[in-house]
Design a protein around this motif. Structure first.
Motif: not given
Length: 450
Positions: A148-157
């Motif tokens: 999760v912490t490496k996923n840029q889309l989720l980090r943007k959210v």
């Protein structure tokens, strides 16, 4: 300017929460700083202060006396509590100067009053609970949490919800926490020959970078100490103070003092592998709680490398090193320097044969939680470039720092894997490897926008 009465730094004092008393002290301290300007290069708070002063002067409105609440708040928002201004300032209580200036504590007081008046923001509430986040993400859930912490889309959210920068190189969650490692660990043969210590592990070491904690335990045992790891410890509370939440910080201080006090009165030094946490236990707990127990814990707290340097100075540090380290570019954290303990990591590492240590005294501009915030991320990167340039100038084999958040900044900016000094000692001694949870080497960040 001499104060009419001693400045109030104790949050248990009624005057600490008096907005009129605070405004008077802000005006006094800002007037002194405006006349001195020595700290202009330390952090963005001072250029903002001087810019606003000069703007009012150019409009014929006077100087600090023209400041309004928004001016004070703008300066306060840019103070990231590195403390550099305090130990460089010639007007502090430590110098017995009649001006009695303590800019960082004044900024904490201002932040506390703002939080009391306006409430603690969601951003500061999230960043103020690293022990909860660590416990939820580490261990069995680490693999999913790290995806999760490496996923840029989720980090943007996440950034949209919490205000934590999607670009900041967050620490990984460890698949095996320090406590889990500890339960399976067998003490080394020399453990207990010299005495006992208690370790305040810190949140990041406990849940996200336990390699430093495991190395600390092995090195301490190799030097004759039996190590206790009190289970009922929690976050030191400094992230709460950064957000102005004095109540939450005080609650954590009470819990930690209750866990550590029995060890302090039993004569066990309390060792801390992170300088922000050791500074908090030493400096903030006596005033937050105002108890003898808090004072005794503070008096018996040591930075980890400070304790190892004491062994060195007493000629009892074990020197049976098996490996050299070459050249180490060592970043001296601001919060270690604030404790005025010198450079113990440098001095101990230089005992390793064929090892050179180059000390870099520049700030990483993360400083607790400030550099993780989306609104400060790019500005923090700009202020960190002095550190980055000095590290790049060293022909290093290793980059080392005691500060885990500075390590994250260095890993992101330099694409290297910084190590805690005690991890390097662990390797130099030839002790079992603890490399399972190292600092993440992040992708190169985007080019900075000036």
């Amino acid at each position: 300017m001499r104060p009419d009465k001693p400045p109030v730094f104790d949050p248990n004092a009624p005057a600490y929460w008096d907005p009129r008393d605070l405004e008077k002290e802000l005006e006094r301290v800002f007037t002194v700083c405006h006349g001195c300007r020595m700290c202009v290069g330390f952090c963005p708070a001072f250029p903002e202060l001087f810019r606003r002063v000069d703007r009012y002067v150019s409009r014929g409105k006077g100087e600090i006396d023209a400041f309004v609440a928004d001016d004070y708040a703008a300066v306060n928002d840019l103070c990231y509590q590195c403390k550099l201004c305090y130990f460089r300032c010639p007007y502090t209580p430590d110098d017995d100067h009649p001006f009695v200036l303590d800019f960082p504590r004044l900024m904490l007081r201002h932040r506390a009053q703002r939080a009391e008046r306006d409430g603690v923001s969601l951003q500061d509430r999230v960043l103020g609970e690293p022990q909860i986040i660590g416990a939820l993400g580490a261990g069995r859930t680490a693999r999913v949490a790290n995806l999760v912490t490496k996923n840029q889309l989720l980090r943007k959210v996440q950034q949209g919800l919490t205000g934590i920068s999607a670009e900041f190189n967050l620490p990984p969650f460890a698949p095996e926490t320090l406590y889990e490692w500890w339960r399976e660990h067998e003490a080394r043969p020399r453990a207990g020959e010299r005495g006992e210590v208690a370790m305040f592990a810190t949140c990041v070491v406990s849940y996200q970078m336990p390699a430093a904690g495991a190395a600390a335990i092995q090195v301490l045992e190799h030097n004759g100490f039996a190590v206790h790891l009190p289970k009922d410890q929690t976050c030191c509370g400094m992230p709460n103070l950064d957000g102005g939440d004095v109540r939450a910080a005080r609650d954590k201080a009470r819990r930690n003092v209750a866990a550590l006090y029995p060890h302090a009165v039993a004569g066990r030094p309390i060792v801390v592998p992170g300088p922000t946490c050791s500074l908090t236990l030493r400096q903030e707990y006596p005033e937050l709680l105002g108890t003898d127990e808090a004072r005794i814990v503070a008096e018996n707290t040591f930075d980890l490398m400070e304790l190892l340097r004491k062994l060195m100075r007493d000629d009892v540090l074990v020197l049976d090193f098996e490996q050299s380290l070459g050249t180490v570019a060592y970043h001296a954290p601001c919060h270690a320097r604030m404790q005025k303990i010198g450079f113990p990591a440098m001095q101990v590492l230089r005992k390793v044969p064929d090892t050179e240590v180059e000390v870099i005294q520049e700030c990483s501009a993360v400083d607790g939680t400030w550099g993780m915030k989306a609104q400060h991320y790019e500005l923090g990167r700009r202020y960190a470039q002095k550190l980055v340039r000095e590290v790049r100038a060293v022909d290093f084999r290793y980059v080392a720092t005691d500060c885990p958040l500075s390590a994250l900044r260095l890993a992101q900016e330099l694409h290297v894997e910084p190590r805690h000094p005690v991890e390097l000692l662990n390797d130099a001694y030839g002790l079992p490897s603890v490399r399972g949870t190292q600092v993440p080497i992040a992708p190169q960040p985007k080019e900075r926008t000036e």
